[in-house]
Write a protein that holds these residues in place. Sequence first.
Motif, PDB file in Angstrom:
ATOM      1  N   TYR A  66       4.772  12.048   1.019  1.00 59.96           N
ATOM      2  CA  TYR A  66       4.024  10.830   1.304  1.00 59.96           C
ATOM      3  C   TYR A  66       2.882  10.679   0.317  1.00 59.96           C
ATOM      4  O   TYR A  66       2.466  11.624  -0.335  1.00 59.96           O
ATOM      5  CB  TYR A  66       3.488  10.820   2.743  1.00 59.96           C
ATOM      6  N   GLU A  67       2.407   9.482   0.208  1.00 54.91           N
ATOM      7  CA  GLU A  67       1.298   9.176  -0.683  1.00 54.91           C
ATOM      8  C   GLU A  67       0.233   8.449   0.122  1.00 54.91           C
ATOM      9  O   GLU A  67       0.525   7.482   0.815  1.00 54.91           O
ATOM     10  CB  GLU A  67       1.798   8.267  -1.818  1.00 54.91           C
ATOM     11  N   THR A  68      -0.988   8.930   0.023  1.00 46.53           N
ATOM     12  CA  THR A  68      -2.098   8.276   0.700  1.00 46.53           C
ATOM     13  C   THR A  68      -2.659   7.199  -0.216  1.00 46.53           C
ATOM     14  O   THR A  68      -2.956   7.465  -1.376  1.00 46.53           O
ATOM     15  CB  THR A  68      -3.207   9.285   1.040  1.00 46.53           C
ATOM     16  N   VAL A  69      -2.792   5.993   0.292  1.00 46.60           N
ATOM     17  CA  VAL A  69      -3.325   4.882  -0.487  1.00 46.60           C
ATOM     18  C   VAL A  69      -4.587   4.393   0.192  1.00 46.60           C
ATOM     19  O   VAL A  69      -4.596   4.128   1.391  1.00 46.60           O
ATOM     20  CB  VAL A  69      -2.299   3.726  -0.578  1.00 46.60           C
ATOM     21  N   GLU A  70      -5.643   4.305  -0.577  1.00 52.03           N
ATOM     22  CA  GLU A  70      -6.898   3.784  -0.047  1.00 52.03           C
ATOM     23  C   GLU A  70      -7.210   2.472  -0.731  1.00 52.03           C
ATOM     24  O   GLU A  70      -7.026   2.347  -1.940  1.00 52.03           O
ATOM     25  CB  GLU A  70      -8.040   4.773  -0.291  1.00 52.03           C
ATOM     26  N   ASN A  71      -7.641   1.513   0.055  1.00 52.66           N
ATOM     27  CA  ASN A  71      -8.063   0.241  -0.536  1.00 52.66           C
ATOM     28  C   ASN A  71      -9.342   0.474  -1.307  1.00 52.66           C
ATOM     29  O   ASN A  71     -10.291   1.040  -0.795  1.00 52.66           O
ATOM     30  CB  ASN A  71      -8.284  -0.819   0.545  1.00 52.66           C
TER      31      ASN A  71
ATOM     32  N   MET B 136      12.736   2.011  -3.435  1.00 52.26           N
ATOM     33  CA  MET B 136      11.834   2.744  -2.570  1.00 52.26           C
ATOM     34  C   MET B 136      11.292   1.769  -1.517  1.00 52.26           C
ATOM     35  O   MET B 136      10.999   0.633  -1.799  1.00 52.26           O
ATOM     36  CB  MET B 136      10.674   3.334  -3.367  1.00 52.26           C
ATOM     37  N   THR B 137      11.137   2.261  -0.310  1.00 51.62           N
ATOM     38  CA  THR B 137      10.562   1.484   0.771  1.00 51.62           C
ATOM     39  C   THR B 137       9.158   1.992   1.047  1.00 51.62           C
ATOM     40  O   THR B 137       8.931   3.202   1.114  1.00 51.62           O
ATOM     41  CB  THR B 137      11.406   1.625   2.054  1.00 51.62           C
ATOM     42  N   LYS B 138       8.220   1.071   1.175  1.00 45.79           N
ATOM     43  CA  LYS B 138       6.847   1.444   1.510  1.00 45.79           C
ATOM     44  C   LYS B 138       6.568   1.001   2.938  1.00 45.79           C
ATOM     45  O   LYS B 138       6.978  -0.078   3.354  1.00 45.79           O
ATOM     46  CB  LYS B 138       5.851   0.780   0.566  1.00 45.79           C
ATOM     47  N   VAL B 139       5.874   1.842   3.672  1.00 42.13           N
ATOM     48  CA  VAL B 139       5.523   1.556   5.058  1.00 42.13           C
ATOM     49  C   VAL B 139       4.019   1.694   5.206  1.00 42.13           C
ATOM     50  O   VAL B 139       3.432   2.671   4.743  1.00 42.13           O
ATOM     51  CB  VAL B 139       6.234   2.539   6.020  1.00 42.13           C
ATOM     52  N   THR B 140       3.387   0.724   5.833  1.00 45.47           N
ATOM     53  CA  THR B 140       1.961   0.781   6.113  1.00 45.47           C
ATOM     54  C   THR B 140       1.787   0.958   7.613  1.00 45.47           C
ATOM     55  O   THR B 140       2.376   0.215   8.397  1.00 45.47           O
ATOM     56  CB  THR B 140       1.257  -0.516   5.657  1.00 45.47           C
ATOM     57  N   LEU B 141       0.992   1.940   8.009  1.00 46.70           N
ATOM     58  CA  LEU B 141       0.759   2.223   9.418  1.00 46.70           C
ATOM     59  C   LEU B 141      -0.720   2.128   9.736  1.00 46.70           C
ATOM     60  O   LEU B 141      -1.556   2.538   8.935  1.00 46.70           O
ATOM     61  CB  LEU B 141       1.223   3.648   9.766  1.00 46.70           C
TER      62      LEU B 141
END
Length: 68
Positions: free
Chosen positions: A25-30, A1-6
């Motif tokens: 898509y998956e939303t990731v919060e710090n 799987m490739t992860k992309v941060t925008l």
Amino acid sequence: MTKVTLNIPDNELGFFMKLIEKFNYETVENEFLISDEMKSILDERRVSSKKEDFVSWEEAKKKIRLKS
């Protein structure tokens, strides 16, 4: 799987979210934890800070020196 941060400007987020609704898509919060002691220190600094002591982020970045 490739992860992309925008990094998306706030004023373009609605448009972007509509655009990717069709994708999986998956939303990731710090997420980070801060102790009550740290909160107290930050609150104290906010109260005692003076606007004339602030520097812009651009100026601050120039002063940062990374240790190697």
